[in-house]
Design an enzyme around this catalytic site. Structure first.
Site, PDB file in Angstrom:
ATOM      1  N   CYS A 142      28.713  71.344  79.173  1.00 43.40           N
ATOM      2  CA  CYS A 142      29.617  71.937  80.262  1.00 43.40           C
ATOM      3  C   CYS A 142      30.277  73.160  79.736  1.00 43.40           C
ATOM      4  O   CYS A 142      30.693  73.127  78.599  1.00 43.40           O
ATOM      5  CB  CYS A 142      30.473  70.737  80.619  1.00 43.40           C
ATOM      6  N   HIS A 168      28.924  67.016  74.656  1.00 40.60           N
ATOM      7  CA  HIS A 168      29.993  67.356  75.857  1.00 40.60           C
ATOM      8  C   HIS A 168      30.851  68.540  75.220  1.00 40.60           C
ATOM      9  O   HIS A 168      31.214  68.492  74.197  1.00 40.60           O
ATOM     10  CB  HIS A 168      30.851  65.965  75.752  1.00 40.60           C
TER      11      HIS A 168
END
Lengths: 614, 359
Positions: free
Chosen positions: B181, B139
């Site tokens: 991301c 992440h």
């Protein structure tokens, strides 16, 4: 200089406050009620969303298929229950052992303070049977629970059947990271309380139970199942727990998500969901749902077996299967799949449910009102009390009329505080009497009057309550400072502040109870003075007293559930509600009865005293 | 023919890299981050299949998905739904596992500053002729990558670590791939030469996951790595596919996010860089029957050139970067003089008696 430290400005502010006090109070009251009614309006509510990351968006394909077997097992359980005349302990132990669980039993007994006429029990003895499914690879640190009650007659047979079949299905899976405890409890709430006390090594209610032989770790979540018919047309979820405590909103989200996935009709408060919440009929539907939830929460009663778990920080809900003879039916297999899906999601949890709200109101299953939205409604009502208190303080500290000497003033102010103590003590003694007398003197009442024990208790309570109304006439000779203008103002100041603190604390723990009490008691507190016409004001005060609030709540509850009652039925229901309240307090530690008897009622009596001040 | 052999020997010693290393790190734990472990394992599988041995792969997995209690198929990690491809296999060698995957350990592996007791399998023993593939997944956000739910590595730290590697001659060329991301933010600050970087999404975009498996109950892979795995499955050790084809993997229509790349620090043209230069371990073996005399005058010259630490190649000579715009400040003395002037004028106008208000 500052606004409050400048004497001229302060005087101006204070005169504004005293002049406009009544209009501001009226505006606050109406604003509070309007705010509360506006909570259910759809644009003001928030959509429900899953807050816990671990119970994320991906769903599994459920493979449970043994719905028919559940019904067969249910029939067998019914037969065994009739044969044993209660809980078929040996049959259940064997059934769970055959399905590969570690089975243990717990026996418990409790003598109620007086017979419970609703459930027809007085000396309760029972056994709980529970089986633990050990997670194949995980350490035994956490657990999930599924419970089904063993009820009288033919109720909830299908729930136990579903529990046993689910246990068998779950046992053959390898993906459990937590132990699962399957509990069949006897005598519903009493058995559940005994089991929970045994599991957590506490003894709050004075019940006798045998210690539990098998344990499974900290319980993360629990589901209580109530299924009484083979055909299910909708599933209802019950949230309200003991003392108005609610489970974490994520558990409701989970249930609703699975309802949508399996296309099952799900209801809340027995009302269906709809698409047009912002239309007028949608709004009234939402308001009715919210009012039902408020009334249920305010009662402090645990409306399902799940309610007792909440005290131990275990999030739990009750799922009821309902057969309303609709055309669209849900098969038992679908209900089983829904439960399987919920348990697989709960299996993914890493910590206790804590991301979502613990304090909320639900106008529907898809929208919720959080505490930050509903608290201002109560705050507006509490503000009235504070404004009144300020007003009284100003009146008390204003210089008296010049004909009285200085010595008179001193004498009055010194006797001011002491004169308050006597009414306070007498009111609270009455409250204590209301709390203790009904249960303690039921034998004496039964000897002298032709009533049963339950009726004796309830009627004693009402008698003590009504006797309190006669107090002002009889106790005035003990009260010093009688007849002074200062006296009743000081008493009212103390009473108003006391009520504000009391209602504030109640609203924090159980918003619904606090708000309903505030709705009726705040006008009484704000408006009562000795100078009003005695008889009409006395009638209004009795109508707004806690007992009549209870009566009207019972009436409103049945109106909202579309089963309206006549006055006779309402009165009888009211009496049974009083007895249930006392029993709840004795059996499970519910706090509504002691709160109303020992704190709210004396507070109301103080205002009654002020009305009859001579 | 001796000249030909000498020529190929010269070519041999002048070619770019002689060995390949790979550092593959998955930085997130918990069952619902299954896809990050699957991502890393699928790159591991491709890299091993194309020839890099376990001794030259540093595999860091922050959590154990194969043996997680919630895995309905224990000892497997799948990358395709319906359990088509088990990337866990039976010869996985995980070097850093669980809480050992931390920012500190990652940077120590990159820079080589490990305690003497660290075993060889946990070290990056690369030299100045190593091509290194670094793959990170987890992440991330704008400028950082989250490790283990309680710490982060920033893009500046990463750039400095790569610079340390360059200065310590720990790589010849480096391919940095990141699938998180806003992954493009992680290669924004790189400034060392010979680095090519690929990311799965631009700043402000989220990298999406690919497909859930309904039996296991989680998303199995991220889109970018899924399509990269499919692309890599077609590569074999002798294939001549170049980097331009890798850039085309996962266009916006399939990935929803826009993959990004950075090639300005890289000296060669990406079209001439083979996939196997980074993902495979192609040993250059030249078989000759002639004897080659290596102590030649030309090669002797090269060997006598001393390289001390301070004489390393300055970066600016290699990379033609635009000079940074420096903001103009007036000189320091000027400012001091200006304030003195202001004070003098003040006191002259208002007199010295006002000094007591200030003191």
């Amino acid at each position: 200089m500052g606004l409050l430290s400048d004497p001229t400005r302060r005087r101006a502010l204070i005169s504004l406050l005293t002049r406009l006090n009544t209009p501001i109070c009226a505006v606050c009251y109406m604003a509070g009620v309007a705010w509360f009614m506006g909570l259910a309006f759809e644009p003001f509510t928030l959509r429900m969303h899953m807050s816990e990351n671990a119970m994320g968006s991906t769903m599994v394909e459920e493979r449970f298929q043994a719905g028919e077997r559940a019904l067969v097992t249910a029939k067998e359980f019914g037969v065994q229950k009739n044969k044993a005349g209660g809980m078929p302990v040996d049959w259940l132990v064997k059934a769970m052992q055959d399905r590969g669980l570690e089975v243990f039993t717990q026996s418990f007994s409790r003598t109620l303070p007086f017979p419970d006429e609703n459930k027809e029990r007085f000396m309760v003895k029972g056994t709980n049977v529970y089986g633990i499914l050990r997670a194949p690879r995980a350490p035994r640190t956490e657990a999930l629970m599924l419970t089904a009650p063993c009820s009288q007659g033919n109720d909830n047979n299908q729930a136990v059947g579903m529990l046993l079949v689910l246990a068998q299905y779950f046992r053959s899976q390898v993906y459990w990271a937590k132990d699962i405890i399957f509990l069949v409890n006897e005598h519903d709430l009493i058995g559940m309380q005994a089991w929970l006390e045994g599991y957590h090594h506490t003894n709050i209610t004075g019940m006798e139970w045998s210690p539990l032989q098998g344990r499974a770790g900290a319980i993360q979540a629990a589901l209580s199942l109530e299924l009484s018919s083979d055909v299910v047309t909708s599933l209802d979820i019950v949230l309200e727990g003991l003392n108005g405590q609610l489970p974490n909103l994520d558990l409701v989200n989970l249930f609703y998500a699975f309802c949508q996935k399996f296309d099952v009709l799900c209801t809340f408060q027995g009302k269906l969901q709809r698409n047009d919440w912002d239309s007028p009929s949608g709004y009234s539907h939402a308001v009715q749902t919210m009012m039902l939830m408020v009334l249920k929460q305010a009662s402090g009663h645990s409306w399902g077996d799940h309610g007792l778990f909440l005290r131990y920080q275990v999030e739990a809900v009750t799922i009821k299967g309902i057969n309303s003879y609709r055309q669209y039916k849900t098969t038992t297999t679908t209900v089983g799949r829904l439960l399987e899906g919920m348990y697989r999601k709960l299996n993914n949890l890493l910590e206790r449910l804590h991301q979502s709200f613990f304090f909320y109101l639900l106008p529907s299953l898809s929208h919720f009102v959080s505490i930050s939205y509903y608290m201002p409604a109560f705050g507006l009502l509490a503000a009235i009390l504070l404004l009144r208190a300020l007003n009284l303080w100003v009146e008390l500290s204003a210089p008296p009329a010049t004909e009285d000497g200085v010595a008179n003033v001193e004498q009055q102010s010194s006797s001011g505080v002491l004169s308050v103590v006597t009414p306070l003590v007498i009111s609270h003694l009455t409250g204590v009497a209301l709390y203790t007398l009904p249960v303690h003197f039921q034998e004496m009442a039964v000897e002298h009057f032709p009533v049963s024990e339950t009726e004796a208790v309830v009627l004693t309570a009402i008698a003590v309550y009504t006797a309190g109304l006669a107090l002002p006439h009889n106790t005035h000779r003990f009260v010093s400072g009688e007849g002074t203008e200062q006296g009743w103002r000081v008493l009212k100041l103390v009473a108003v502040l006391y009520l504000a603190v009391l209602l504030g604390c109640t609203a924090l723990l159980n918003f619904s109870l606090g708000f309903i009490l505030a709705l009726t008691l705040v006008p009484v507190a704000a408006g009562v003075t000795p100078h009003m016409p005695k008889f009409p004001t006395a009638c209004v005060m009795v109508v707004l007293s806690p007992a009549c609030t209870l009566l009207f709540s019972v009436f409103a509850f049945h109106e909202l559930q579309e089963t309206p009652l006549s006055f006779q039925d309402t009165w009888l229901l009211f009496l049974s509600v009083i007895s249930q309240g006392i029993l709840d307090h004795a059996l499970y530690g519910a706090l509504v009865f002691p709160l109303l008897a020992m704190l709210v009622y004396p507070c109301w009596l103080l205002f009654w005293n002020i009305l009859f001040w001579k | 023919s001796i000249g030909l052999a000498m020529n190929s020997a010269e070519q041999f010693f002048n070619s770019g890299h002689t060995n390949n290393w790979a550092i593959l790190a998955c930085t997130s734990r918990f069952w619902f981050n299954y896809r990050h472990v699957a991502n890393t394992l699928s790159v591991y599988r491709s890299v091993k299949r194309l020839g890099i041995p376990d001794s030259q792969i540093v595999l860091m997995l922050a959590d154990d998905m194969a043996c997680n209690h919630r895995n309905p198929k224990p000892a497997t990690v799948f990358s395709h739904k319906n359990m088509e491809l088990n990337v866990y296999g039976d010869d996985v060698e995980v070097d850093y596992r669980g809480y050992e995957v931390s920012v500190e350990n990652f940077l120590r592996v990159l820079t080589g500053r490990l305690p003497p007791s660290t075993p060889r399998s946990k070290r990056l023993l690369s030299d100045d002729r190593s091509n290194i593939l670094i793959y990170l997944t987890g992440h991330g956000g704008n400028g950082f990558l989250k490790f283990q739910d309680f710490e982060e590595i920033s893009n500046i730290e990463l750039a400095d670590a790569f610079e340390q590697m360059w200065q310590k001659r720990r790589y010849n060329e480096l391919l940095f791939i990141i699938d998180t991301c806003q992954g493009a933010s992680m290669y924004e600050r790189l400034y060392s030469p010979n680095i090519m970087a690929l990311a799965s999404s631009q700043i402000g975009e989220d990298s999406l996951s690919h497909q859930p498996d309904l039996a296991i109950g989680v998303h199995l892979m991220d889109r970018y790595t899924f399509y990269m795995l499919e692309f890599l499955e077609d590569i074999h050790p002798a294939s001549k596919t170049n980097m331009n084809d890798l850039f085309k993997v996962c266009p916006k229509s399939q990935c929803v996010s826009t993959p990004g790349r950075r090639t300005d620090l890289f000296q060669r043209d990406p079209g001439s860089v083979l996939i196997t230069d980074f993902f495979g371990s192609v040993r250059k073996v030249e078989i000759t029957v002639e004897t080659i005399n290596l102590t030649d005058s030309e090669s002797g010259e090269l060997q006598n050139e001393s390289r001390s630490y301070v004489d390393q190649l300055p970066v600016s000579e290699i990379i033609h970067q635009k000079p940074k715009q420096k903001d103009w400040h007036p000189p320091d003395g000027f400012i001091l003089g200006l304030w003195t002037l202001i004070l003098l004028v003040f006191f002259k106008t208002y007199g010295m008696k006002h000094l007591k208000h200030i003191l």
